[in-house]
Scaffold this active site. Structure first.
Site, PDB file in Angstrom:
ATOM      1  N   GLY A 279       0.765  -1.242   0.000  1.00  0.00           N
ATOM      2  CA  GLY A 279       0.000   0.000   0.000  1.00  0.00           C
ATOM      3  C   GLY A 279       0.790   1.283   0.000  1.00  0.00           C
ATOM      4  O   GLY A 279       0.209   2.363  -0.169  1.00  0.00           O
TER       5      GLY A 279
ATOM      6  N   CYS B  55     -14.114   4.601 -27.900  1.00  0.00           N
ATOM      7  CA  CYS B  55     -15.425   5.230 -27.967  1.00  0.00           C
ATOM      8  C   CYS B  55     -16.090   5.308 -26.594  1.00  0.00           C
ATOM      9  O   CYS B  55     -17.069   4.619 -26.312  1.00  0.00           O
ATOM     10  CB  CYS B  55     -16.309   4.474 -28.948  1.00  0.00           C
ATOM     11  SG  CYS B  55     -15.523   4.350 -30.551  1.00  0.00           S
ATOM     12  N   GLU B  56     -15.511   6.117 -25.729  1.00  0.00           N
ATOM     13  CA  GLU B  56     -16.059   6.415 -24.400  1.00  0.00           C
ATOM     14  C   GLU B  56     -15.575   7.814 -24.062  1.00  0.00           C
ATOM     15  O   GLU B  56     -14.409   8.127 -24.298  1.00  0.00           O
ATOM     16  CB  GLU B  56     -15.477   5.474 -23.326  1.00  0.00           C
ATOM     17  CG  GLU B  56     -15.736   4.017 -23.499  1.00  0.00           C
ATOM     18  CD  GLU B  56     -17.119   3.571 -23.048  1.00  0.00           C
ATOM     19  OE1 GLU B  56     -17.799   4.338 -22.345  1.00  0.00           O
ATOM     20  OE2 GLU B  56     -17.515   2.467 -23.437  1.00  0.00           O
TER      21      GLU B  56
ATOM     22  N   GLU C 286       3.925  -6.788   1.511  1.00  0.00           N
ATOM     23  CA  GLU C 286       3.329  -7.065   0.193  1.00  0.00           C
ATOM     24  C   GLU C 286       3.319  -5.813  -0.681  1.00  0.00           C
ATOM     25  O   GLU C 286       2.267  -5.396  -1.170  1.00  0.00           O
ATOM     26  CB  GLU C 286       1.890  -7.568   0.368  1.00  0.00           C
ATOM     27  CG  GLU C 286       1.741  -8.797   1.239  1.00  0.00           C
ATOM     28  CD  GLU C 286       0.270  -9.109   1.578  1.00  0.00           C
ATOM     29  OE1 GLU C 286      -0.614  -8.276   1.272  1.00  0.00           O
ATOM     30  OE2 GLU C 286       0.013 -10.180   2.142  1.00  0.00           O
ATOM     31  N   PRO C 287       4.464  -5.194  -0.908  1.00  0.00           N
ATOM     32  CA  PRO C 287       4.466  -3.962  -1.698  1.00  0.00           C
ATOM     33  C   PRO C 287       4.300  -4.239  -3.185  1.00  0.00           C
ATOM     34  O   PRO C 287       4.881  -5.187  -3.720  1.00  0.00           O
ATOM     35  CB  PRO C 287       5.860  -3.383  -1.435  1.00  0.00           C
ATOM     36  CG  PRO C 287       6.706  -4.601  -1.212  1.00  0.00           C
ATOM     37  CD  PRO C 287       5.826  -5.614  -0.537  1.00  0.00           C
ATOM     38  N   GLY C 288       3.504  -3.424  -3.834  1.00  0.00           N
ATOM     39  CA  GLY C 288       3.362  -3.535  -5.287  1.00  0.00           C
ATOM     40  C   GLY C 288       3.780  -2.237  -5.944  1.00  0.00           C
ATOM     41  O   GLY C 288       4.894  -2.075  -6.441  1.00  0.00           O
ATOM     42  N   ARG C 289       2.867  -1.266  -5.869  1.00  0.00           N
ATOM     43  CA  ARG C 289       3.050   0.016  -6.555  1.00  0.00           C
ATOM     44  C   ARG C 289       4.411   0.658  -6.297  1.00  0.00           C
ATOM     45  O   ARG C 289       5.069   1.139  -7.217  1.00  0.00           O
ATOM     46  CB  ARG C 289       1.945   0.973  -6.074  1.00  0.00           C
ATOM     47  CG  ARG C 289       1.842   2.248  -6.865  1.00  0.00           C
ATOM     48  CD  ARG C 289       0.834   3.215  -6.208  1.00  0.00           C
ATOM     49  NE  ARG C 289      -0.438   2.593  -5.929  1.00  0.00           N
ATOM     50  CZ  ARG C 289      -1.478   2.585  -6.776  1.00  0.00           C
ATOM     51  NH1 ARG C 289      -1.379   3.190  -7.938  1.00  0.00           N
ATOM     52  NH2 ARG C 289      -2.603   1.982  -6.436  1.00  0.00           N
TER      53      ARG C 289
ATOM     54  N   ARG D 109      -6.150   3.871 -15.479  1.00  0.00           N
ATOM     55  CA  ARG D 109      -6.193   4.590 -14.197  1.00  0.00           C
ATOM     56  C   ARG D 109      -6.862   5.979 -14.286  1.00  0.00           C
ATOM     57  O   ARG D 109      -7.671   6.303 -13.421  1.00  0.00           O
ATOM     58  CB  ARG D 109      -4.791   4.706 -13.593  1.00  0.00           C
ATOM     59  CG  ARG D 109      -4.151   3.339 -13.291  1.00  0.00           C
ATOM     60  CD  ARG D 109      -2.847   3.444 -12.507  1.00  0.00           C
ATOM     61  NE  ARG D 109      -3.086   3.913 -11.169  1.00  0.00           N
ATOM     62  CZ  ARG D 109      -2.927   5.155 -10.767  1.00  0.00           C
ATOM     63  NH1 ARG D 109      -2.458   6.069 -11.592  1.00  0.00           N
ATOM     64  NH2 ARG D 109      -3.213   5.504  -9.535  1.00  0.00           N
TER      65      ARG D 109
ATOM     66  N   TYR E  16      -9.993   5.867 -11.888  1.00  0.00           N
ATOM     67  CA  TYR E  16      -9.857   6.530 -10.585  1.00  0.00           C
ATOM     68  C   TYR E  16      -9.719   8.043 -10.717  1.00  0.00           C
ATOM     69  O   TYR E  16      -9.434   8.712  -9.727  1.00  0.00           O
ATOM     70  CB  TYR E  16      -8.582   6.058  -9.861  1.00  0.00           C
ATOM     71  CG  TYR E  16      -8.330   4.582  -9.763  1.00  0.00           C
ATOM     72  CD1 TYR E  16      -9.176   3.755  -9.024  1.00  0.00           C
ATOM     73  CD2 TYR E  16      -7.209   4.021 -10.369  1.00  0.00           C
ATOM     74  CE1 TYR E  16      -8.908   2.395  -8.912  1.00  0.00           C
ATOM     75  CE2 TYR E  16      -6.929   2.672 -10.250  1.00  0.00           C
ATOM     76  CZ  TYR E  16      -7.789   1.870  -9.517  1.00  0.00           C
ATOM     77  OH  TYR E  16      -7.513   0.545  -9.400  1.00  0.00           O
TER      78      TYR E  16
HETATM   79  C1  PLP Z   1      -3.033  -5.016  -4.131  1.00  0.00           C
HETATM   80  C2  PLP Z   1      -2.522  -5.646  -2.915  1.00  0.00           C
HETATM   81  C3  PLP Z   1      -1.236  -5.352  -2.450  1.00  0.00           C
HETATM   82  C4  PLP Z   1      -0.331  -4.346  -3.103  1.00  0.00           C
HETATM   83  O1  PLP Z   1      -0.784  -3.051  -2.973  1.00  0.00           O
HETATM   84  P1  PLP Z   1       0.154  -1.834  -3.438  1.00  0.00           P
HETATM   85  O2  PLP Z   1      -0.659  -0.644  -3.136  1.00  0.00           O
HETATM   86  O3  PLP Z   1       0.401  -1.996  -4.893  1.00  0.00           O
HETATM   87  O4  PLP Z   1       1.395  -1.895  -2.642  1.00  0.00           O
HETATM   88  C5  PLP Z   1      -0.792  -6.014  -1.334  1.00  0.00           C
HETATM   89  N1  PLP Z   1      -1.558  -6.928  -0.699  1.00  0.00           N
HETATM   90  C6  PLP Z   1      -2.803  -7.226  -1.118  1.00  0.00           C
HETATM   91  C7  PLP Z   1      -3.597  -8.228  -0.381  1.00  0.00           C
HETATM   92  C8  PLP Z   1      -3.328  -6.602  -2.229  1.00  0.00           C
HETATM   93  O5  PLP Z   1      -4.566  -6.893  -2.634  1.00  0.00           O
END
Ligand code: PLP
Length: 430
Positions: free
Chosen positions: A239, A344-345, A273-276, A312, A316
């Site tokens: 997150g 076409c939106e 659990e980092p993604g972004r 995005r 959002y």
């Molecule tokens: C999407 C998600 C993440 C990653 O979130 P980021 O904002 O990209 O860091 C981590 N854990 C879970 C369970 C998620 O659904």
């Protein structure tokens, strides 16, 4: 910090002018920087010094095989939310023992796939799922490694579509119910209770909600320890936000310090659990101007990337920096325009009311911070083949995903069989 910088008036990805990539592979084109991926992963890892921490990269942010393989080589674990993501992680050489399986609706076949593959943890999100997981494990004659994903009921103060830790959210289990489920799970011979997890939302720009959530989960773990249930790990979720415009998310060091503080006295392992934050500004989307169009008082820059490539902004209302790949002459005047795609939106825009030096038809634009939730959220809407993806490493570029072709668009589709011939008509004899 990222490795997409202008040099002598030309935007580069590491040591390659991005214009040459667009020339070679066409547009729209996603370009990722290996050096940026490495840097973000290592800086985050470094900020967790002193903790027994495992970074489980959230695959849904960017699931290109080459990106996953790079993280696997760095020693990363992975956070997955589907059987398809597990398939990708295994193909990319990820270690199943470092995989966390999250998500509010895992099918039995996906649970079986995960148990078969030997994933490290399954983050269970409901009482019913715990029952189903136990049944699947019994059938496979294994013990399922379990953590409960708790809903800590805190407001992450982010976009409502990416807030996941509020009481009314579909995600996670309320703390009181989780406590009861732990007592049930430890008695189940098909479950191996390992940890506790939370994840309150995405694009968090303040630490407060995050610290509150981890504190609540930590308290639950302490509570359970008091009752003789000792958890081995605590998963703080992902997150952490990135800067798209002027957001000032906490630095990895501030984030790491906050985790250390919130977990003071915790002796178990920590999962993240980092993604972004790992991939966001490690990617850009290159697009070419098809047409500049004036309509009344408005100016539209129509480009060949659209909401199907990067959803995005439409989804959002997200803001992405857009800049010309070749720097405009000094002193060129900027005008206010909308940068839109051909779909076409009316929601098909990449930027609205944006100040840009008006590009010419054929010019290349760079959409920044498109490495996270860019390609992975793309679709074939309007029967548009999906973009190619390139992973740059120094002066080398790997075509990490080919551009889709028209035959790709109809793969697996079938024409209805020709209608059966009508029977010959016979007049009834009277
Ligand atoms: C999407 C998600 C993440 C990653 O979130 P980021 O904002 O990209 O860091 C981590 N854990 C879970 C369970 C998620 O659904």
């Amino acid at each position: 910090m990222n490795h997409f910088q202008p040099r002598r008036g030309q935007l580069h990805a590491e040591r390659i002018p991005v214009a040459t990539l667009a020339e070679a592979h066409g547009t729209p084109l996603y370009v990722y920087s290996t050096a940026t991926l490495t840097r973000h992963w290592k800086v985050l890892k470094g900020s967790l010094r002193g903790l027994d921490a495992t970074i489980c990269y959230a695959v849904k942010a960017n699931s290109n095989l080459a990106v996953l393989a790079h993280f696997a080589r760095l020693g990363s674990g992975f956070d997955i939310v589907s059987g398809g993501e597990l398939y990708r992680v295994l193909k990319a050489g990820g270690h199943p023992a470092k995989v966390v399986f999250s998500g509010v609706g895992k099918r039995d076949d996906e649970l079986a796939f995960a148990l078969d593959a030997g994933v490290g943890t399954i983050n269970v999100e409901s009482a019913g799922e715990l029952v189903r997981l136990s049944a699947v494990a019994r059938r496979l004659k294994v013990r399922a490694p379990v953590a409960l994903r708790v809903n800590p009921d805190v407001d992450p103060r982010t976009h409502p579509y990416i807030a996941t830790g509020l009481r009314e959210s579909k995600f996670g289990i309320p703390v009181a119910e989780a406590r009861r489920l732990y007592h049930q799970a430890v008695k189940d011979p098909h479950l191996d209770v390992r940890g506790v997890a939370c994840h309150i939302g995405s694009q968090l720009t303040t630490l407060r909600p995050f610290v509150d959530a981890v504190g609540r989960v930590r308290a639950l773990a302490a509570d359970l320890a008091g009752a003789g249930i000792r958890l081995r790990h605590l998963d703080v979720g992902g997150g952490l936000g990135v800067t798209y415009r002027d957001e000032q998310p906490p630095s990895p060091d501030q984030y790491g310090a906050a985790i250390r503080k919130a977990l003071a006295g915790w002796e178990g392992a920590v999962h993240l659990e980092p993604g972004r934050v790992l991939v966001g500004n490690a990617g850009v989307l290159l697009t070419r101007v098809i047409q500049v169009k004036r309509s009344g008082k408005k100016t539209f820059v129509v480009v060949d990337a659209a909401m199907n490539d990067l959803v995005r902004p439409a989804f959002y209302g997200a803001w992405h920096a857009i800049e010309p790949v070749v720097a405009p002459p000094a002193g060129a005047r900027a005008v206010t325009c909308d940068v839109v795609g051909p779909v076409c939106e009316s929601s098909d825009f990449l930027a609205r009311g944006r100040k840009l030096v008006l590009p010419a038809e054929g010019d290349l634009l760079c959409i920044r911070t498109a490495g996270a939730y860019g390609f992975t959220m793309s679709s074939n809407y309007n029967s548009r083949p999906r973009a190619a993806e390139v992973l740059v490493d120094g002066d080398r570029a790997l075509l990490a995903r080919q551009r889709e072709t028209y035959p790709d668009l109809i793969r697996g589709e079938a024409l209805a069989r020709p209608a059966p011939k009508p029977r010959p008509f016979r007049r009834r004899r009277g």
